[in-house]
Design an enzyme around this catalytic site. Structure first.
Site, PDB file in Angstrom:
ATOM      1  N   ASP A  98     -47.032 -48.808  -0.001  1.00 46.98           N
ATOM      2  CA  ASP A  98     -46.750 -48.041  -1.208  1.00 46.98           C
ATOM      3  C   ASP A  98     -45.281 -48.260  -1.566  1.00 46.98           C
ATOM      4  OD1 ASP A  98     -47.117 -45.917  -3.207  1.00 46.98           O
ATOM      5  OD2 ASP A  98     -48.727 -45.225  -1.900  1.00 46.98           O
ATOM      6  N   ASP A 201     -46.028 -47.028  -7.164  1.00 48.89           N
ATOM      7  CA  ASP A 201     -46.142 -45.623  -7.542  1.00 48.89           C
ATOM      8  C   ASP A 201     -45.553 -45.352  -8.933  1.00 48.89           C
ATOM      9  OD1 ASP A 201     -46.702 -42.865  -6.338  1.00 48.89           O
ATOM     10  OD2 ASP A 201     -44.625 -42.603  -6.969  1.00 48.89           O
ATOM     11  N   GLU A 255     -49.638 -48.086 -10.287  1.00 45.12           N
ATOM     12  CA  GLU A 255     -50.208 -46.806 -10.719  1.00 45.12           C
ATOM     13  C   GLU A 255     -49.722 -46.649 -12.147  1.00 45.12           C
ATOM     14  OE1 GLU A 255     -50.445 -42.107  -9.483  1.00 45.12           O
ATOM     15  OE2 GLU A 255     -48.578 -43.187  -9.320  1.00 45.12           O
ATOM     16  N   HIS A 325     -55.663 -40.066  -3.031  1.00 48.56           N
ATOM     17  CA  HIS A 325     -55.055 -38.874  -2.435  1.00 48.56           C
ATOM     18  C   HIS A 325     -54.602 -37.852  -3.479  1.00 48.56           C
ATOM     19  CE1 HIS A 325     -51.837 -41.430  -3.712  1.00 48.56           C
ATOM     20  NE2 HIS A 325     -50.986 -40.443  -3.573  1.00 48.56           N
ATOM     21  N   ASP A 326     -54.741 -38.172  -4.758  1.00 52.75           N
ATOM     22  CA  ASP A 326     -54.304 -37.258  -5.824  1.00 52.75           C
ATOM     23  C   ASP A 326     -55.457 -36.561  -6.540  1.00 52.75           C
ATOM     24  OD1 ASP A 326     -51.603 -37.832  -5.469  1.00 52.75           O
ATOM     25  OD2 ASP A 326     -51.659 -39.519  -6.864  1.00 52.75           O
TER      26      ASP A 326
HETATM   27  C1  GLC Z   1     -47.883 -40.752  -7.517  1.00 52.94           C
HETATM   28  C2  GLC Z   1     -48.508 -40.446  -6.193  1.00 52.94           C
HETATM   29  C3  GLC Z   1     -48.446 -38.970  -5.967  1.00 52.94           C
HETATM   30  C4  GLC Z   1     -47.004 -38.534  -5.991  1.00 52.94           C
HETATM   31  C5  GLC Z   1     -46.309 -38.965  -7.276  1.00 52.94           C
HETATM   32  C6  GLC Z   1     -44.825 -38.848  -7.159  1.00 52.94           C
HETATM   33  O1  GLC Z   1     -48.607 -40.233  -8.555  1.00 52.94           O
HETATM   34  O2  GLC Z   1     -49.804 -40.944  -6.146  1.00 52.94           O
HETATM   35  O3  GLC Z   1     -49.059 -38.585  -4.780  1.00 52.94           O
HETATM   36  O4  GLC Z   1     -46.911 -37.147  -5.877  1.00 52.94           O
HETATM   37  O5  GLC Z   1     -46.576 -40.315  -7.570  1.00 52.94           O
HETATM   38  O6  GLC Z   1     -44.309 -39.839  -6.320  1.00 52.94           O
END
Ligand code: GLC
Ligand code: CA
Length: 554
Positions: A98, A201, A255, A325-326
């Site tokens: 990540d 991310d 992402e 995980h979100d």
């Molecule tokens: C992304 C991650 C999430 C995190 C956010 C801030 O969306 O998937 O879990 O809280 O970024 O880093």
């Protein structure tokens, strides 16, 4: 040289804190992962995406990094990590790390330095004077994705810094060329240690609109659009690709809130030299990633969204996922109330996603059909849930029952309960009390039990992945949605050089009638994958049973 190996890869996501505890302190760790490598291999996946394991004070479970080149104490050491990646590579499993570089932790040395106005690190972050008398109002009206304003006042320098997430996650200033070089150096450091790629991310947030103008605030308390795919986004990613990604046989997945089928070509086409793939979130029922309430699942719209990604040129590789995980678990969001057909429903979802032209992601526990948890208020651990509850308690306690109801549907905590390995103590996740509640259904839903039954969801995933591997028609074939308007059935045809695959899935917990399009013929067809022992060898117009899912080679 890029081999684009990810086009024929299935990727398994590990959230390390909740996967397996190797040293009995109640927290998942790298030695725990090492102990499960044979299990991961047995699934038939090609790579692991590992959520952050870098040094971090854990305000957001590792998504707040204080040292990009070392491992968090709770997770182990760099030597453990090296053993883990060797163990993966010796099993032909690649490792995607990540990359969290929209922001750092406020405990990162750069930020600590940056609090000093005269430091050379001041410009690594986004510091501004406030508005109003004495500058005591934030520089603009942006809100944090974790509730409240996106700015924090710093007494020492009398200025504010931007944090699109928690105030312990200050945003990096990508306008600063030094920051961009630091990021490339971090990537190359891990590539040189053998990493095969990065999941980037909130990468579409890195370039903020010039002048950081106020945005239109949307209800309820979601972020603002003035930083999504900002003016220099493409320039910065292209540069990072040149300095890092393109120098290795790597894969990247962004992402990427804000990338849609309409603008995806410019972001992921093989010719543009940016990212290889992106996650988008429209099919998850949220138009904005952290929107509080997901809209009701609209099946026809869902198929339409996925279909649009499928129709991109073959040089744009889509991804498909139903969990990470979100998000809460995919059962029952996509399948409705499954009653006692939990595993059949899981198989239906697996079948629908695994044979598209895409790189599929499976989130830990999805392969055994883990479910959401009936949390009590004190069970929530995620900063987003905790902040939301405490804000509502402060501002409008009357809304607390409503907030609890929302969290039961939407909280990220659902995906973060410990992985259910056995029916024994703490679900076999740890010998100590886990950092977070175990879902009480672990006695029925666990890996050990799933291993024993040849007809389990787990074994279905294995069959599906084995069938998928290396098939040109799945990797590269054309995709055509069949009966796009059906409210019950997800069906599609894949076709490549005379080879055809027909996938048909009943998303409902009821029997549905189905009429085949006339041009589909089933002479010489072979039943390739099915979730009822007696699924029909030849398909005519027929009834599909509850969550019945079948794949034919035509
Ligand atoms: C992304 C991650 C999430 C995190 C956010 C801030 O969306 O998937 O879990 O809280 O970024 O880093
Ligand atoms: Ca541990």
């Amino acid at each position: 040289m890029k081999t684009r190996w990810y086009k024929d890869a299935v990727i398994y996501q590990i959230y390390p804190r909740s996967f397996c505890d190797g040293n009995g302190d109640g927290i998942g760790d790298i030695r725990g992962i090492i102990s499960k490598l044979d299990y991961i291999k047995s699934l038939g996946v090609d790579a692991v995406w590992l959520s952050p394991v870098y040094k971090s004070p854990n305000d957001d479970n590792g998504y707040d990094i204080s040292d990009y080149r070392d491992i968090m104490d709770e997770f182990g050491t760099l030597d453990d990590w090296k053993e883990m990646i060797d163990g993966m590579h010796s099993r032909d499993i690649r490792l995607i790390m990540d990359l969290v570089v929209n922001h750092t932790s406020d405990e990162h040395a750069w930020f600590v330095e940056s609090r000093n106005k005269d430091s050379e690190y001041r410009d690594y972050y986004i510091w501004r004077k406030g508005r109003g008398k004495n500058g005591k109002k934030p520089p603009n009206n942006w809100t944090s994705n974790f509730v409240g304003p996106a700015w924090e006042y710093d007494e020492q320098s009398g200025e504010w810094y931007l944090h699109l997430f928690s105030k312990k996650q200050p945003d990096l200033n990508w306008e600063n060329p030094k920051v961009r070089q630091e990021v490339a150096d971090i990537c190359n450091y891990w590539f040189d240690l053998g990493v095969d790629g990065f999941r980037c991310d909130v990468i579409t947030y890195i370039s903020k609109k010039d002048g950081l103008p106020d945005g239109k605030l949307k209800f309820p308390l979601v972020g603002d659009e003035n930083y999504i795919v900002g003016p220099n986004y493409h320039k910065y990613i292209h540069e990072l690709n040149e300095r890092s990604f393109s120098r290795y046989d790597s894969m990247t997945v962004g992402e990427s809130i804000g990338i849609t089928p309409d603008n995806a070509f410019d972001a992921i086409d093989e010719s543009v030299g940016e990212l290889d793939t992106v996650f988008s979130f429209d099919h998850m029922g949220v138009d904005f990633k952290f929107k509080v309430l997901p809209s009701k699942f609209n099946f026809v719209k869902y198929k339409k969204i996925l279909n649009r990604w499928q129709q991109l040129p073959k040089t744009c590789q889509p991804t498909i996922f139903l969990e990470n995980h979100d998000y809460p678990r995919c059962l029952p969001r996509f399948t409705g109330d499954y009653g006692d057909r939990r595993e059949l429903a899981g198989m239906a979802l697996a079948t629908s996603m695994l044979f598209m032209r895409a790189t599929p992601y499976i989130y830990q526990g999805q392969e055994i059909g883990m479910t959401n948890c009936a949390f009590k208020q004190e069970d929530y651990k995620d900063i987003m849930s905790v902040n939301a509850l405490s804000m509502i308690k402060k501002v409008c306690p009357l809304l607390l029952p409503y907030a609890r109801k929302v969290l039961l549907k939407r909280a990220r905590d659902h995906a973060r309960t410990p992985m259910q390995w056995t029916a024994g103590d703490n679900a076999g996740f740890s010998t100590a009390e886990p950092w977070m509640v175990v879902n009480p259904n672990y006695k029925e839903i666990n890996v050990e039990d799933s291993e024993k039954r040849s007809d389990s969801l787990l074994n279905f995933y294995r069959k599906a992945l084995a069938f998928r591997k290396g098939k040109e028609v799945i990797i590269n074939g054309d995709f055509r949605l069949v009966c796009p308007k059906s409210k019950d059935i997800f069906a599609y045809i894949r076709e490549c050089e005379g080879k055809r695959l027909f996938v048909i899935v009943n998303f409902k917990n009821k029997q549905v009638n189905f009429k085949l399009p006339k041009e589909l013929t089933f002479d010489n067809c072979a039943l390739a994958l099915f979730n009822y022992a007696d699924s029909p060898k030849v398909l005519n117009s027929m009834k599909l049973r509850e969550y019945e899912a079948i794949v034919y080679e035509l």
